[in-house]
Design a protein around this motif. Sequence first.
Motif, PDB file in Angstrom:
ATOM      1  N   GLY A 123       6.522  -8.314  23.871  1.00 25.71           N
ATOM      2  CA  GLY A 123       6.382  -8.792  22.503  1.00 25.71           C
ATOM      3  C   GLY A 123       7.707  -9.213  21.919  1.00 25.71           C
ATOM      4  O   GLY A 123       8.776  -8.795  22.386  1.00 25.71           O
ATOM      5  N   ILE A 124       7.636 -10.074  20.900  1.00 27.77           N
ATOM      6  CA  ILE A 124       8.863 -10.590  20.283  1.00 27.77           C
ATOM      7  C   ILE A 124       9.176  -9.893  18.956  1.00 27.77           C
ATOM      8  O   ILE A 124      10.323  -9.917  18.505  1.00 27.77           O
ATOM      9  N   GLU A 125       8.161  -9.296  18.342  1.00 27.60           N
ATOM     10  CA  GLU A 125       8.381  -8.612  17.069  1.00 27.60           C
ATOM     11  C   GLU A 125       7.219  -7.652  16.838  1.00 27.60           C
ATOM     12  O   GLU A 125       6.123  -7.829  17.387  1.00 27.60           O
ATOM     13  N   ALA A 126       7.462  -6.622  16.038  1.00 26.00           N
ATOM     14  CA  ALA A 126       6.413  -5.639  15.776  1.00 26.00           C
ATOM     15  C   ALA A 126       6.608  -5.009  14.415  1.00 26.00           C
ATOM     16  O   ALA A 126       7.729  -4.942  13.901  1.00 26.00           O
ATOM     17  N   VAL A 127       5.516  -4.560  13.836  1.00 27.00           N
ATOM     18  CA  VAL A 127       5.570  -3.655  12.690  1.00 27.00           C
ATOM     19  C   VAL A 127       5.600  -2.241  13.247  1.00 27.00           C
ATOM     20  O   VAL A 127       4.748  -1.852  14.059  1.00 27.00           O
ATOM     21  N   TRP A 128       6.590  -1.474  12.820  1.00 26.68           N
ATOM     22  CA  TRP A 128       6.742  -0.076  13.260  1.00 26.68           C
ATOM     23  C   TRP A 128       6.372   0.837  12.104  1.00 26.68           C
ATOM     24  O   TRP A 128       6.924   0.745  11.013  1.00 26.68           O
ATOM     25  N   SER A 129       5.387   1.694  12.358  1.00 25.93           N
ATOM     26  CA  SER A 129       4.921   2.659  11.355  1.00 25.93           C
ATOM     27  C   SER A 129       5.116   4.067  11.912  1.00 25.93           C
ATOM     28  O   SER A 129       4.233   4.596  12.610  1.00 25.93           O
ATOM     29  N   PRO A 130       6.263   4.692  11.649  1.00 25.23           N
ATOM     30  CA  PRO A 130       6.538   6.003  12.241  1.00 25.23           C
ATOM     31  C   PRO A 130       5.667   7.126  11.723  1.00 25.23           C
ATOM     32  O   PRO A 130       5.570   8.184  12.360  1.00 25.23           O
ATOM     33  N   ARG A 131       4.997   6.938  10.566  1.00 28.16           N
ATOM     34  CA  ARG A 131       4.157   8.006  10.006  1.00 28.16           C
ATOM     35  C   ARG A 131       2.703   7.931  10.485  1.00 28.16           C
ATOM     36  O   ARG A 131       1.909   8.827  10.166  1.00 28.16           O
TER      37      ARG A 131
ATOM     38  N   ASN B  60       0.809  -1.226   0.000  1.00 30.28           N
ATOM     39  CA  ASN B  60       0.000   0.000   0.000  1.00 30.28           C
ATOM     40  C   ASN B  60       0.838   1.271   0.000  1.00 30.28           C
ATOM     41  O   ASN B  60       0.290   2.379   0.031  1.00 30.28           O
ATOM     42  N   GLY B  61       2.155   1.114  -0.019  1.00 24.55           N
ATOM     43  CA  GLY B  61       3.022   2.282  -0.084  1.00 24.55           C
ATOM     44  C   GLY B  61       3.130   3.050   1.211  1.00 24.55           C
ATOM     45  O   GLY B  61       3.408   4.257   1.205  1.00 24.55           O
ATOM     46  N   VAL B  62       2.949   2.369   2.356  1.00 30.73           N
ATOM     47  CA  VAL B  62       3.090   3.044   3.648  1.00 30.73           C
ATOM     48  C   VAL B  62       4.556   3.441   3.830  1.00 30.73           C
ATOM     49  O   VAL B  62       5.445   2.602   3.758  1.00 30.73           O
ATOM     50  N   PRO B  63       4.835   4.710   4.078  1.00 33.79           N
ATOM     51  CA  PRO B  63       6.241   5.153   4.137  1.00 33.79           C
ATOM     52  C   PRO B  63       6.950   4.703   5.410  1.00 33.79           C
ATOM     53  O   PRO B  63       6.367   4.704   6.496  1.00 33.79           O
ATOM     54  N   ASP B  64       8.211   4.302   5.253  1.00 32.05           N
ATOM     55  CA  ASP B  64       9.135   4.050   6.363  1.00 32.05           C
ATOM     56  C   ASP B  64       8.724   2.909   7.273  1.00 32.05           C
ATOM     57  O   ASP B  64       9.238   2.785   8.392  1.00 32.05           O
TER      58      ASP B  64
END
Length: 414
Positions: free
Chosen positions: A142-150, A120-124
């Motif tokens: 938690g052991i892992e995560a998706v990080w979405s700084p925007r 979807n083109g989510v930046p960074d």
Amino acid sequence: MDGHADTAEPDVVVIGAGILGLATARELMMRRPGLTVTVLEKEDGPARHQTGRNSGVVHAGLYYTPGSLKARLCTEGRVLLHEFCEKHQVTYDECGKLVVALDESELPGLAEIHRRAVANGVPDVELREGPALREVEPHVAGIEAVWSPRTAIVDFPGVCRALLAEVEADGGTLRTGAEVVGIAERAGAVELTLAAGGPGKDDDRATLRAGALVICAGLHGDRLARLAGGADTPRIVPFRGEYYALAPEQRHLVNGLVYPVPDPRYPFLGIHLTRHVDGEVLVGPNAVLALAREGYRWRDVKGKDLWATLSYKGFWQLAKGNWRSGAEEMYRSMSRRAFVAEAQRYVPALQASHVTRARAGVRAQALGPDGALVDDFVIEQSGRVLAVRNAPSPAATSSLAIAAHVGGLVPALA
């Protein structure tokens, strides 16, 4: 008594002064200078329901099926909203979001979120393992995560005030206390019947004619669409989302936004922790059946609304396959300890004593006759009427992009 007609006949009427209705009115007037637009709102001001009671999150587009209307309009809408807030000095904070997997069983779901975000083109956006995710949120498990700084937070009522100011500056009109109780196409126009005495008072009715009508009525969108001759389904089933607020001395436990890996069977994102632009940190929401379209408490019961839900076969189809999940949500609604325990899985230091009851919102969720929760935005056109039939989250994020999409259709109606 006999109805009376308003002397002014606008080119377009928009029903609903939430963020989507106001964004649509603004878009139409930008596209066609000189177009006359009237926004009708049954309450005493804008943003009284979903817009003013949501999580305040500007979604980046992590979850949505690539190619769907949601995916496209969310990613476009985030950029447009950010630019609008900068122009109008509305508070907008890119605090970032972590979607957290607690154990290996959740890693496939997390990987799918990351895949969709990239598509979807989510930046960074990036994947972070344990130590790296705690660089962002030191108190999160938690052991892992998706990080979405925007991913951001914003003052959505403030956005509505800025939208309304633009609409009125260009000659548009907001009429409050204007409940629409009838819609008909006659003689090349749309004729609206208003309960002029205010919501629920139809003893003094007025009529308003317009060249075209756009329905952005949220929790009542399906009813108004049917009044205009639209399809019988999907229908809105209201789900209340309840929140608790962290005590000020515990707000340090969360820097930004902390979300679970959602259950793919549902459009709800699960209980999460959300920082707001005023510094408040909320825990929630859950998702329980509301007993009224605007049922923000268990004691808010409206017979007409409850009957509409219970008499709809789609609701029973949904309940048949999901009664256990529904019972769990109800239990958490009744028990603060159980509610907080769900969030405590992600922030172990969180305690039930750290929170107090906060506001609740109601999600207008469209439901098909087969019990399927409608996931994508649904926009229906019939004659001179355009109805937004389903616009749940991320509709607020997407509002300016949805308005642009709708604006491309309305000129053909006027």
